[in-house]
Write a protein that holds these residues in place. Structure first.
Motif, mmCIF file in Angstrom:
data_model
loop_
_atom_site.group_PDB
_atom_site.id
_atom_site.type_symbol
_atom_site.label_atom_id
_atom_site.label_comp_id
_atom_site.label_asym_id
_atom_site.label_seq_id
_atom_site.Cartn_x
_atom_site.Cartn_y
_atom_site.Cartn_z
ATOM 1 N N LEU A 117 0.828 -1.210 0.000
ATOM 2 C CA LEU A 117 0.000 0.000 0.000
ATOM 3 C C LEU A 117 0.861 1.258 0.000
ATOM 4 N N LEU A 118 1.945 1.235 0.761
ATOM 5 C CA LEU A 118 2.822 2.397 0.819
ATOM 6 C C LEU A 118 3.434 2.693 -0.546
ATOM 7 N N LEU A 119 3.875 1.643 -1.243
ATOM 8 C CA LEU A 119 4.473 1.841 -2.563
ATOM 9 C C LEU A 119 3.450 2.351 -3.572
ATOM 10 N N ILE A 132 -4.894 -0.787 -8.754
ATOM 11 C CA ILE A 132 -6.234 -0.838 -8.150
ATOM 12 C C ILE A 132 -6.461 -2.199 -7.516
ATOM 13 N N ASN A 133 -6.004 -3.262 -8.185
ATOM 14 C CA ASN A 133 -6.107 -4.606 -7.601
ATOM 15 C C ASN A 133 -5.301 -4.723 -6.307
ATOM 16 N N ILE A 134 -4.155 -4.035 -6.258
ATOM 17 C CA ILE A 134 -3.354 -4.050 -5.025
ATOM 18 C C ILE A 134 -4.111 -3.348 -3.906
ATOM 19 N N VAL A 151 -0.125 -17.558 -1.610
ATOM 20 C CA VAL A 151 0.299 -16.166 -1.470
ATOM 21 C C VAL A 151 -0.446 -15.328 -2.507
ATOM 22 N N LEU A 152 -0.502 -14.018 -2.266
ATOM 23 C CA LEU A 152 -1.158 -13.128 -3.218
ATOM 24 C C LEU A 152 -0.438 -13.141 -4.561
ATOM 25 N N PRO A 153 -1.172 -13.166 -5.669
ATOM 26 C CA PRO A 153 -0.512 -13.038 -6.975
ATOM 27 C C PRO A 153 0.105 -11.658 -7.123
ATOM 28 N N GLY A 154 1.075 -11.538 -8.018
ATOM 29 C CA GLY A 154 1.802 -10.282 -8.135
ATOM 30 C C GLY A 154 1.862 -9.731 -9.541
ATOM 31 N N ILE A 155 2.211 -8.471 -9.628
ATOM 32 C CA ILE A 155 2.456 -7.844 -10.936
ATOM 33 C C ILE A 155 3.716 -8.424 -11.556
#
Length: 466
Positions: free
Chosen positions: A286-288, A372-374, A408-412
């Motif tokens: 979120l910070l990034l 937005i997904n993040i 784990v959460l999927p990533g970009i």
């Protein structure tokens, strides 16, 4: 009142003097020194005698590891001195003696850090550990200069410190990837193929010549070598300090991938630091996103407007993907293909791509809406890349291990994205899964940092874009 008559030193007993008489003391000291020296010689002879009876001398890699760090340490020292001197000259300082003293301390510090790193040789967290040690030693150097009352420029030291940290991180990475272990693999039907996959100089030894003392690490096959015939040799190797490792674990360390036939969910064992990191990773995501908004908002708005102008709406491409816990979510991207032409794998110079959008795909600018997904908690910056439902079903039917990537959460971006080529089929996705499982086992700040650097390099070179 009777006066107390003092005795002369010669008349006083040794315990009253606090030390023995001089003449006796020298002889006694020489006698004790001789006795101690003889005892040490006897111990040394005894140890050499034990070696003759079958004990071994352990190989130490400290000096070999240290040699790998000397060049980065020297470069770090030179660069820091140049930066510090440039600041001093620019400030008009003429106290050259103080400048030389400060530069000497700056030049020595990288070698102190290198000595500590060679002694620790962290395989798990090289980035974090090397940066922490460098900062500690750097602050100690500042304390030394202050204690010597050397007038120093704190702004110059602050400017030189990133160079020190960066060079030592690179040095630690080089050390971690260096392979100068003396390896042997115990013979089994697939030993030759395993040695070829691992690469390097690996000695194959059979049961009748299984003296493993001269090797740093012994590679075994779980099925073949967990037998009474091999237990004595393997126990002796471990007691002597030789590492005993399954050959596929060595392959995993070297190539950054997990072999599917040797993977089991029970192999996942996380350290407390990994668990704590996964908890704070959401905050970091979120910070990034917030920090990136000043750049991503205007760039995203320009891309949205460009797509609307050349091909009409909509500017977003929405596709359902498999995400965390096996739950489906709607992943967002900028639409870079002509309307109604999506579907199937994308080839090089695909005619469906809109004019100018190849640039967006090459530098992954079409992924900006996934921020937005993040924010929604559906994705992370780094993790296994989410795939379409059709590909997910095919891969899940090929191997049950595919569902482990949903832990784990999927990533970009992710480890598989920077290590493997573009996967256009289900079989290639299964092969790519080996890298995702490696990430799942080794998840850490250090690994995410390495993925970040590799992603930046990929963006700059355009490798793998379609």
């Amino acid at each position: 009142m009777e006066a107390v008559r003092l005795s002369s030193p010669e008349q006083l007993p040794p315990h009253r003097l606090g030390k023995r008489p001089l003449s006796r003391g020298n002889g006694s000291a020489r006698s004790r020194a001789t006795t101690t020296r003889n005892r040490r010689n006897d111990q040394s002879r005894a140890l050499f005698d034990v070696i003759k009876r079958g004990a071994v001398l352990r190989r130490h890699r400290f000096l070999t590891d240290l040699r790998l760090l000397l060049v980065p340490a020297a470069v770090s020292g030179v660069l820091q001195c140049l930066i510090y001197a440039a600041f001093m000259v620019r400030a008009g300082r003429g106290d050259w003696g103080n400048l030389v003293t400060a530069c000497m301390v700056l030049a020595i510090m990288p070698f102190i850090v290198s000595t500590v790193l060679a002694g620790l040789r962290s395989q798990e967290f090289p980035f974090t550990l090397s940066a922490l040690i460098t900062l500690i030693v750097y602050n100690f150097g500042v304390v030394v200069l202050s204690a010597l009352r050397v007038p120093i420029s704190y702004s110059a030291l602050l400017a030189a410190s990133p160079v020190a940290v960066a060079m030592m991180v690179l040095a630690a990475t080089r050390l971690t990837r260096a392979s100068h272990e003396k390896l042997a693999i115990l013979d089994f039907p697939g030993a030759a193929d395993a040695a070829d996959m691992i690469g390097g100089d690996i000695t194959t030894i059979s049961e009748d010549e299984a003296d493993v003392a001269e090797f740093d690490r012994i590679l075994i096959d779980g099925v073949t070598h967990h037998t009474p015939a091999w237990n004595l040799h393997l126990t002796r190797a471990q007691m002597r300090g030789t590492q005993v490792t399954p050959w596929f674990a060595m392959l995993e360390e070297k190539w950054g991938r997990v072999t599917l036939e040797h993977f089991d969910i029970s192999h996942l064992a996380y350290s407390p630091s990994q668990l704590y990191y996964t908890r704070i990773k959401r905050f970091c995501d979120l910070l990034l996103v917030v920090l990136a908004l000043p750049i991503t908002l205007p760039v995203g708005a320009a891309i949205w407007l460009y797509i609307r102008l050349i091909d009409g709406g909509p500017s977003f491409f929405v596709q359902t993907r498999r995400g965390f816990g096996g739950r489906n979510f709607r992943m967002l991207k900028f639409r870079t293909m002509r309307r109604g032409t999506h579907g199937g794998a994308t080839g090089n110079e695909d005619s469906r791509i809109l004019p100018g959008c190849s640039f967006l795909r090459r530098f992954r600018l079409d992924e900006i809406p996934q921020l937005i997904n993040i924010l929604r908690g559906e994705m992370s910056w780094i993790g296994p890349r989410p795939v379409s439902l059709e590909i997910a079903r095919q891969c899940e039917s090929i191997t049950p291990a595919y569902t482990a990537r949903y832990l784990v959460l999927p990533g970009i971006t992710g480890w598989a994205q920077v290590q493997f080529r573009y996967a256009g089929t289900a079989d290639e996705e299964v092969e790519k899964l080996e890298y995702d499982l490696y990430y799942l086992k080794r998840i850490s700040f250090d690994l995410d940092l390495e993925i970040t650097f590799r992603t930046i390099r990929t963006l700059l070179t355009g490798a793998g874009a379609r």
